[in-house]
Write a protein that holds these residues in place. Sequence first.
Motif, short mmCIF file in Angstrom:
data_model
loop_
_atom_site.label_atom_id
_atom_site.label_comp_id
_atom_site.label_asym_id
_atom_site.label_seq_id
_atom_site.Cartn_x
_atom_site.Cartn_y
_atom_site.Cartn_z
N ASN A 1 11.87 5.19 -14.81
CA ASN A 1 11.25 4.39 -13.75
C ASN A 1 9.97 5.05 -13.26
O ASN A 1 8.99 4.38 -12.89
N ASP A 2 9.97 6.39 -13.26
CA ASP A 2 8.78 7.13 -12.84
C ASP A 2 7.65 6.97 -13.85
O ASP A 2 6.47 6.91 -13.48
N ILE A 3 8.02 6.90 -15.13
CA ILE A 3 7.00 6.62 -16.16
C ILE A 3 6.34 5.29 -15.87
O ILE A 3 5.10 5.15 -15.91
N ALA A 4 7.16 4.28 -15.54
CA ALA A 4 6.63 2.94 -15.26
C ALA A 4 5.64 2.98 -14.09
O ALA A 4 4.57 2.35 -14.14
N ALA A 5 5.97 3.73 -13.04
CA ALA A 5 5.10 3.82 -11.87
C ALA A 5 3.77 4.49 -12.21
O ALA A 5 2.71 4.06 -11.72
N ILE A 6 3.82 5.53 -13.04
CA ILE A 6 2.58 6.22 -13.41
C ILE A 6 1.72 5.33 -14.31
O ILE A 6 0.49 5.25 -14.14
N VAL A 7 2.35 4.65 -15.28
CA VAL A 7 1.60 3.73 -16.14
C VAL A 7 0.94 2.65 -15.28
O VAL A 7 -0.22 2.28 -15.51
N GLN A 8 1.66 2.15 -14.30
CA GLN A 8 1.11 1.13 -13.40
C GLN A 8 -0.19 1.61 -12.76
O GLN A 8 -1.19 0.87 -12.71
#
Length: 549
Positions: A406-413
Amino acid sequence: MMKTILGSKWIKSTAFFVALTLVLAGCSTNKGGTEAEKTSGDKTEVSKPVKGGTLTFALATSPDKLDPGASGFAVSHRVFRNIFDSLIFQMADGSFQPWLATSWTKSDDGKTYTFKLRQNVKFQDGTPFNAAAVKANFDHVAAVTGQARSLLGPVSSSEVVDDYTIKVNLSQPFEAFLSGLSSAFLGISSPTAIQQFGDQYVKHPVGTGPFKFVKWTENDEITLEKNPDYNWGPPGADNKGPSHLDKLTFKIVPEEATRIGSVQSGQLLAAEAVPPQNIAALKNDAKIKVDQAATNGTAFSLYFNLRNEPWNDPKARQAVQLAVDVDTIVKTLYLGTYERAWSSFTPGLLGYDATLENRIKPDVAKANQLLDELGWKKGADGIREKDGKKLTLRYLDGSPNREKRNDIAAIVQQQIKQIGINTVLNITKDTNTPLLDGSYDLWGNSQVKADPDVIRNIFRSDKEFSKGGTNWARLADPEIDKLLDQGAAESDLQKRKAIYGQIQQYLIQKAIILPIYVFPYTVAHPTTVEGLKYDLLGYPLFYDVSIRK
């Protein structure tokens, strides 16, 4: 003519990623031996494994089923590997060695395998192990839905030749067949138990392994006990008789802090999925060791849904590829405990293409240029627009936050916002619905398998999620289909490597995927737990384990 095979061997392309255990805490490499070494002056004393005791092992998630033929969960594999043996064992160097099968032959056309089986082996319910039992397992796998069915590939039938000989027929050559047979997903079940329990066999597993199933309290614990008659362990084991342990108990503990804290306090003797921040802290605890075992298969990667606009255009995908700074993601979240991925393959998998390393580097200016060329112009809010529509990417991920995904998703965002893309995050427990209806543009996952054929189920055009496969990208390219089929059938090692190299190059050049990290399987345990080993998939093996007083 038939070839007799006792160890069909292929060498891994990267020695670093063989499934040996590296100790990150404690003192040195954990060799997983069953005998403890104690240094006294200039002498080294070797103590024998301690008999008895219960190992409590914390799992991060709960198994779905304990029928190896019907399950598809890696966590289930970690439990039923102890209950079930396989026909053959795959060593850390990739070679295949006898286990429940004593030898096997392969026809020159690659379509027929004949296995000679061990005698005097019994299932835990007293049922004799023989060719009829193995055939019953092949038939069972064909009748249920699980990962085992894909591991069998083009198996068309099996025949009992005599009590301890079975012939398996394939419709076409399949080089991943032996690797599949070594998996616990193709562990051999008691045909008596399969018939007796029917649909409930998923909760009443019976195999020939070193531990017998006792009970399963869902979302709480699974209890196994020693099989006192066991003396046919795999070739990679030091133990030659029954397990040193009396019991093996798996506790379901989703909370990271609780898992690790319970090991430190002594409430549990081992726990999986050690968070990166805990690995660093545990290095300073002389009583605790952290094992890190390499997994083989596909790296955790983000898959574009090629059916959805504008992500069906390579330029749009390449813009995201150039805007995402993977190094920053991996270093920030995993603190040097995970390796950055460059390919769809993990480095230890046959055919891994090392030329892809450092190929793609962040280039925000080029990413902006590509989107400009596609006619997407930045609006007043910084988000690009075209024909009255915002440039939006729907990022799907599962809950809970496994491996900080989920943290990967937030950083990609945040990273792709700088090139004008609005990312809508869908973090949900129900990922199946959007995967089925296609309401996602980006989705991340990885799969574990010790053969490069793992990607056929991910990229072949007829393997979409709705059809029982895992083609999350919804890729439909006849040339890739052809290469995947050739790779599955090719017996020449170098030709096979070249085929999978072509596929890896294509996936990066076309930005079908964004590789992120290579997952290391981590386990924390006190130094009193000895003999814990890991297989080629990175999964724990408890047969040699003993607990020093």
